[in-house]
Structure formats: structure tokens, C-alpha cells
Design a protein around this motif. Structure first.
Motif, short mmCIF file in Angstrom:
data_model
loop_
_atom_site.label_atom_id
_atom_site.label_comp_id
_atom_site.label_asym_id
_atom_site.label_seq_id
_atom_site.Cartn_x
_atom_site.Cartn_y
_atom_site.Cartn_z
N ARG A 4 56.92 15.41 3.26
CA ARG A 4 56.59 16.61 3.82
C ARG A 4 56.49 17.18 5.26
NH1 ARG A 4 53.82 20.35 0.47
NH2 ARG A 4 52.78 21.96 1.82
N GLU A 5 56.12 16.13 6.03
CA GLU A 5 55.84 16.17 7.51
C GLU A 5 57.65 16.75 7.74
OE1 GLU A 5 54.46 13.90 5.85
OE2 GLU A 5 52.43 14.77 6.24
N GLY A 6 58.27 15.69 7.44
CA GLY A 6 59.64 15.84 7.85
C GLY A 6 60.36 16.93 7.45
N ALA A 7 59.98 17.62 6.07
CA ALA A 7 60.48 18.76 5.89
C ALA A 7 59.93 20.10 6.80
CB ALA A 7 60.17 19.13 4.24
N SER A 8 58.91 19.85 7.06
CA SER A 8 58.16 21.14 8.01
C SER A 8 59.10 21.11 9.31
CB SER A 8 56.68 20.58 8.01
OG SER A 8 56.13 20.75 6.99
N GLY A 9 59.30 19.89 9.82
CA GLY A 9 59.95 19.87 11.10
C GLY A 9 61.32 20.36 10.90
N LEU A 10 62.15 20.09 9.74
CA LEU A 10 63.58 20.37 9.45
C LEU A 10 63.43 22.07 9.53
CD1 LEU A 10 65.95 19.05 7.26
CD2 LEU A 10 65.54 21.56 6.85
N VAL A 11 62.37 22.42 8.65
CA VAL A 11 62.16 24.20 8.99
C VAL A 11 62.05 24.61 9.91
CG1 VAL A 11 60.91 26.11 8.00
CG2 VAL A 11 61.42 24.31 6.25
N GLU A 12 61.36 24.02 10.97
CA GLU A 12 60.95 24.45 12.46
C GLU A 12 62.37 24.50 13.27
OE1 GLU A 12 57.88 22.20 14.24
OE2 GLU A 12 56.48 22.71 12.74
N VAL A 13 63.27 23.48 12.78
CA VAL A 13 64.65 23.53 13.57
C VAL A 13 65.45 24.81 13.13
CG1 VAL A 13 66.57 22.12 13.86
CG2 VAL A 13 64.46 21.11 14.10
N LEU A 14 65.35 25.05 11.86
CA LEU A 14 66.26 26.16 11.27
C LEU A 14 65.66 27.36 11.85
CD1 LEU A 14 66.73 24.69 7.47
CD2 LEU A 14 68.41 24.87 9.36
N ASP A 15 64.38 27.53 11.76
CA ASP A 15 63.86 28.70 12.23
C ASP A 15 64.05 28.89 13.71
OD1 ASP A 15 62.12 31.16 11.86
OD2 ASP A 15 60.38 30.05 12.77
N HIS A 16 64.00 27.97 14.50
CA HIS A 16 64.14 28.07 15.98
C HIS A 16 65.64 28.64 16.14
CE1 HIS A 16 64.27 27.02 20.17
NE2 HIS A 16 65.33 26.35 20.15
N LEU A 17 66.67 27.74 15.62
CA LEU A 17 68.01 28.28 15.83
C LEU A 17 68.35 29.73 15.34
CD1 LEU A 17 69.77 25.04 14.75
CD2 LEU A 17 69.56 25.63 16.99
N ALA A 18 67.84 30.00 14.16
CA ALA A 18 67.79 31.29 13.62
C ALA A 18 67.41 32.54 14.64
CB ALA A 18 67.13 31.62 12.37
N HIS A 19 66.29 32.27 15.46
CA HIS A 19 65.78 33.22 16.43
C HIS A 19 66.64 33.07 17.51
CE1 HIS A 19 62.01 33.59 14.23
NE2 HIS A 19 61.90 34.78 14.64
N ALA A 42 59.76 28.05 1.99
CA ALA A 42 59.17 27.98 3.18
C ALA A 42 59.15 29.46 3.76
CB ALA A 42 60.22 27.04 4.05
N SER A 43 57.80 29.76 4.33
CA SER A 43 57.68 31.16 4.69
C SER A 43 58.48 31.61 6.07
CB SER A 43 56.09 31.28 5.21
OG SER A 43 55.34 31.00 4.05
N PRO A 44 58.84 30.48 7.00
CA PRO A 44 59.76 30.96 8.16
C PRO A 44 61.02 31.49 7.67
CG PRO A 44 58.30 29.11 8.60
CD PRO A 44 58.14 29.47 7.10
N LEU A 45 61.52 30.94 6.47
CA LEU A 45 62.75 31.09 6.00
C LEU A 45 62.97 32.35 5.51
CD1 LEU A 45 64.25 27.43 5.30
CD2 LEU A 45 64.21 28.74 7.53
N LYS A 46 62.04 32.93 4.89
CA LYS A 46 61.94 34.13 4.09
C LYS A 46 62.62 35.29 4.94
CE LYS A 46 58.46 32.51 0.76
NZ LYS A 46 59.71 32.38 -0.46
N ALA A 47 62.29 35.03 6.21
CA ALA A 47 62.61 36.27 7.14
C ALA A 47 64.37 36.40 7.33
CB ALA A 47 62.27 35.99 8.59
N TYR A 48 65.13 35.58 6.61
CA TYR A 48 66.62 35.54 6.46
C TYR A 48 66.92 35.32 5.31
CZ TYR A 48 64.92 33.42 10.91
OH TYR A 48 63.95 33.20 11.94
N PRO A 49 68.03 36.23 4.86
CA PRO A 49 68.51 35.92 3.58
C PRO A 49 69.33 34.50 3.44
CG PRO A 49 69.54 38.17 4.30
CD PRO A 49 68.81 37.34 5.37
N THR A 50 68.48 33.72 2.47
CA THR A 50 68.95 32.32 2.54
C THR A 50 69.37 31.76 1.18
OG1 THR A 50 67.13 31.84 4.05
CG2 THR A 50 67.73 29.81 3.02
N GLU A 51 70.39 31.13 1.16
CA GLU A 51 71.04 30.61 -0.02
C GLU A 51 71.29 28.99 0.26
OE1 GLU A 51 71.63 32.16 -2.60
OE2 GLU A 51 72.37 34.09 -2.43
N ILE A 52 70.73 28.43 -0.80
CA ILE A 52 70.59 26.90 -0.83
C ILE A 52 71.81 26.49 -2.08
CG2 ILE A 52 69.40 24.75 -1.25
CD1 ILE A 52 67.08 26.16 -0.57
#
Length: 236
Positions: free
Chosen positions: A38-53, A81-91
């Protein structure tokens, strides 16, 4: 300025590697590794959100290599992940065979990176023609895993039964061919194989052998007398 981020994630039981590319295939940041928890997944989301901004992206496409069950928790975490809901995201869940085949297309022009596999996953997402994952599929996920387990066990049982038949040939060369029992690995059949040698079956009184078969077949066998006669006629 990038409009779309194509993220590739290579997953193992212990960690997840991440590479992000833009539309032209340029790597937007150095590859990063995260613990597969879970901690690693949170860190991964933070990186994606940072790059998106940072790059003011409009869409986010994330590809996960479908490695056993190791990516299921991360996939669900990314979807929620709430931070990723700001962008149209496909997995996308990508079959490892597809990744391996796509990797060959690079030939001698493979990128100079220590994380080649995750780079190829990101490039495969950028290439497109993939079907996005839909959460409705999660309804059948437990059944799919159980079905795969059952198939594996059936295949394993078949291999071991064939191995046992090879050994059985050394003791009773015609046992499986003459089939005194409808099921070679049934309870009564196994009891006979464990208790008697071919010579002992020949010497054993027919009535005693019939009683033995009946008792180990829970008195459910239709013709124990015929089975006993067949056993006594088997060549060693």
C-alpha cells in the motif's frame, strides 16, 4: 508539452517499476521502483500526479504487465486513487507474451536503460490497440483464479497418474490394459495394488478376493466376482 502520459509498470511480488513516456516516446522522468504494498502504491500515485501537474497532461494511460496475481491490488488501488480522478485515466493489463513479442521489435535499437522491460510496457501502451480494464471484470476474477487453479491441479494429477502407470507396468504389466476395475486409481483398485503381488493374487482363494474387493469398494461394486477372476488371470 505532453498531453498524454503513457505509464508502464512492471510488477513482481516485491516491487513495481515505473516508466513514463510522452506521445513522442520521450521518457519524462527517471525510472522509479516502489514496494508492492500500500505504501509503495501511494508513492507511485504521487509520482504520476506530480508528472501530470508538471506537464499539464490531459490523459493518463497506465499499462500493467499481467504477472500472476501480483498486480491485482495495485490495479484496484489505481482505479480508486483520488489524485488520478482529475484526469481521464485508462488502465490496461498486458499479457507478458505480448510484451515479450513487442520487445523483439526494438532489435538492436533497444533503449539504453536498466529497466528495459518496464520501458517496453510503456511503449506498448503508447503503441495503442489495447482494451482498457473495466471493473466489471472483477466480478469474475475470483472464479477465474479458481478455474486456473483447478486446471493446474488436473494437469498435475494427470502427470502423476501417468508416472504411476509407468511404475504399475513393472508390477502388473497388463493391469491398466485389462482394467479389472473401471477406475485404476479407485479405492478398491488401489487397495489391491498395495496389498498383493501378482503371485499372491493367483494363490488367494477366489471367495476371499471377492470379499476383499467388496469391503474396499464399500459394497458398491457391481460385479466383484468378475473383477476377482480378471485379477487372478493377470500375467505378472
Amino acid at each position: 508539452m505532453a498531453q498524454v502520459i503513457f505509464a508502464g509498470i512492471d510488477i513482481s511480488s516485491l516491487k513495481c517499476d515505473l516508466v513514463c513516456l510522452d506521445e513522442q516516446g520521450h521518457q519524462l522522468a527517471p525510472a522509479k521502483s516502489f514496494a508492492n504494498n500500500r505504501e509503495g502504491a501511494s508513492g507511485l500515485v504521487e509520482v504520476l500526479d506530480h508528472l501530470a501537474h508538471k506537464f499539464n497532461i490531459q490523459q493518463l494511460h497506465i499499462g500493467l504487465e499481467a504477472t500472476s496475481v501480483y498486480g491485482i491490488h495495485l490495479r484496484e488501488f489505481l482505479l480508486d486513487a483520488s489524485p488520478l480522478k482529475a484526469y481521464p485515466t485508462e488502465i490496461y493489463e498486458i499479457n507478458p507474451v505480448m510484451v515479450a513479442g513487442f520487445k523483439k521489435a526494438f532489435g538492436a535499437r533497444r533503449p539504453k536503460t536498466d529497466v528495459m522491460d518496464v520501458y517496453v510496457i510503456a511503449e506498448r501502451v503508447r503503441f495503442g490497440h489495447l482494451t482498457p480494464y473495466r471493473r466489471e471484470a472483477m466480478v469474475t476474477e475470483p472464479l477465474r483464479q479458481l478455474t486456473r487453479l483447478r486446471l493446474h491441479l488436473v494437469e498435475l494429477l494427470t502427470v502423476e497418474q501417468n508416472r504411476a502407470l509407468n511404475l504399475l507396468f513393472l508390477k502388473f504389466s497388463n493391469y491398466h490394459q485389462d482394467r479389472p476395475f473401471s477406475q485404476t486409481f479407485g479405492r478398491a483398485s488401489l487397495a489391491v495394488l498395495q496389498e498383493f503381488t501378482p503371485d499372491e493374487l493367483v494363490e488367494m482363494p477366489l471367495e476371499d478376493l471377492v470379499d476383499f474387493i467388496q469391503s474396499h469398494g464399500n459394497n458398491r461394486l457391481a460385479e466383484p466376482g468378475e473383477m476377482a477372476k480378471t485379477l487372478k488371470q493377470l500375467p505378472p
